[in-house]
Design a protein around this motif. Sequence first.
Motif, short mmCIF file in Angstrom:
data_model
loop_
_atom_site.label_atom_id
_atom_site.label_comp_id
_atom_site.label_asym_id
_atom_site.label_seq_id
_atom_site.Cartn_x
_atom_site.Cartn_y
_atom_site.Cartn_z
N PRO A 1 0.80 -1.24 0.00
CA PRO A 1 0.00 0.00 0.00
C PRO A 1 0.83 1.29 0.00
O PRO A 1 0.29 2.35 -0.31
CB PRO A 1 -0.84 -0.11 1.28
CG PRO A 1 -0.13 -1.10 2.13
CD PRO A 1 0.58 -2.04 1.20
N GLU A 2 2.10 1.21 0.31
CA GLU A 2 2.93 2.42 0.32
C GLU A 2 3.53 2.75 -1.05
O GLU A 2 4.16 3.78 -1.21
CB GLU A 2 4.02 2.30 1.38
CG GLU A 2 3.44 2.30 2.79
CD GLU A 2 4.49 2.19 3.88
OE1 GLU A 2 5.70 2.30 3.59
OE2 GLU A 2 4.10 1.98 5.04
N LEU A 3 3.33 1.88 -2.04
CA LEU A 3 3.81 2.17 -3.39
C LEU A 3 2.92 3.21 -4.05
O LEU A 3 1.70 3.21 -3.86
CB LEU A 3 3.81 0.91 -4.25
CG LEU A 3 4.85 -0.15 -3.94
CD1 LEU A 3 4.65 -1.35 -4.85
CD2 LEU A 3 6.25 0.39 -4.11
N THR A 4 3.53 4.06 -4.84
CA THR A 4 2.75 5.03 -5.61
C THR A 4 2.24 4.36 -6.89
O THR A 4 2.75 3.30 -7.30
CB THR A 4 3.62 6.24 -6.01
OG1 THR A 4 4.65 5.77 -6.91
CG2 THR A 4 4.25 6.90 -4.78
N ASP A 5 1.25 4.97 -7.53
CA ASP A 5 0.76 4.45 -8.81
C ASP A 5 1.89 4.41 -9.83
O ASP A 5 1.99 3.47 -10.63
CB ASP A 5 -0.41 5.28 -9.32
CG ASP A 5 -1.68 5.05 -8.52
OD1 ASP A 5 -1.79 4.01 -7.84
OD2 ASP A 5 -2.57 5.93 -8.58
N HIS A 6 2.74 5.43 -9.82
CA HIS A 6 3.87 5.47 -10.75
C HIS A 6 4.80 4.27 -10.53
O HIS A 6 5.24 3.64 -11.49
CB HIS A 6 4.65 6.79 -10.59
CG HIS A 6 5.85 6.87 -11.47
ND1 HIS A 6 5.74 7.07 -12.83
CD2 HIS A 6 7.17 6.76 -11.19
CE1 HIS A 6 6.96 7.08 -13.36
NE2 HIS A 6 7.83 6.89 -12.37
N GLN A 7 5.10 3.96 -9.29
CA GLN A 7 5.96 2.81 -9.01
C GLN A 7 5.30 1.51 -9.50
O GLN A 7 5.98 0.65 -10.06
CB GLN A 7 6.25 2.72 -7.50
CG GLN A 7 7.18 3.79 -7.01
CD GLN A 7 7.27 3.83 -5.50
OE1 GLN A 7 6.24 3.72 -4.80
NE2 GLN A 7 8.48 3.97 -4.99
N LYS A 8 4.01 1.38 -9.29
CA LYS A 8 3.32 0.16 -9.72
C LYS A 8 3.41 -0.08 -11.21
O LYS A 8 3.52 -1.21 -11.66
CB LYS A 8 1.85 0.19 -9.29
CG LYS A 8 1.66 0.12 -7.79
CD LYS A 8 0.18 0.29 -7.45
CE LYS A 8 -0.02 0.48 -5.96
NZ LYS A 8 -1.40 0.77 -5.63
N ILE A 9 3.36 0.99 -11.99
CA ILE A 9 3.40 0.81 -13.45
C ILE A 9 4.82 0.78 -14.01
O ILE A 9 5.02 0.32 -15.12
CB ILE A 9 2.54 1.86 -14.19
CG1 ILE A 9 3.05 3.27 -13.93
CG2 ILE A 9 1.09 1.72 -13.84
CD1 ILE A 9 2.37 4.33 -14.78
#
Length: 154
Positions: free
Chosen positions: A141-149
């Motif tokens: 949950p601490e990952l940003t959307d940018h990190q996820k993609i």
Amino acid sequence: GENLIDTGKWAQYELYRQGKKNEKNCKNAPITCNLIESVPQIAQNRRGQVKFSIMEAGTHVHSHSGPTNCRLRVHLGLKIPEDTSPSNIPEKKTKLRVADQYVTWKNGEMFIFDDSFDHEVWHDNPQKEARVVLILDLWHPELTDHQKITLAAI
């Protein structure tokens, strides 16, 4: 494939890996796959898996850790044989140790843990029944959307 088993037998039936559906296996588990597909954060997780974990009685999985802390692992108990050991979880015959904490499975209940921490599994019961768990991975949950993609698949 990682020589994690000390004794017993442990099999996994993979439905999703790295955000890709295993069409062949999903034909044998259509309800589960349809549910997973309705949750893109799980189905499209390039750093995750969805799989059934089947462990026969008498199995011990060596201490190991997952490859990353960018995900959290969910275990949902599907077929958990009754364990009549004392209520103190370290004394249970079917259990999971994560770092220095112990948890055990219950039918229809789930728990979440960070599998990048050292963990170890035991399953045994006098009736010699298998333990079946649905495992799925969530983005941390601490990952940003940018990190996820932008994080590469593993």
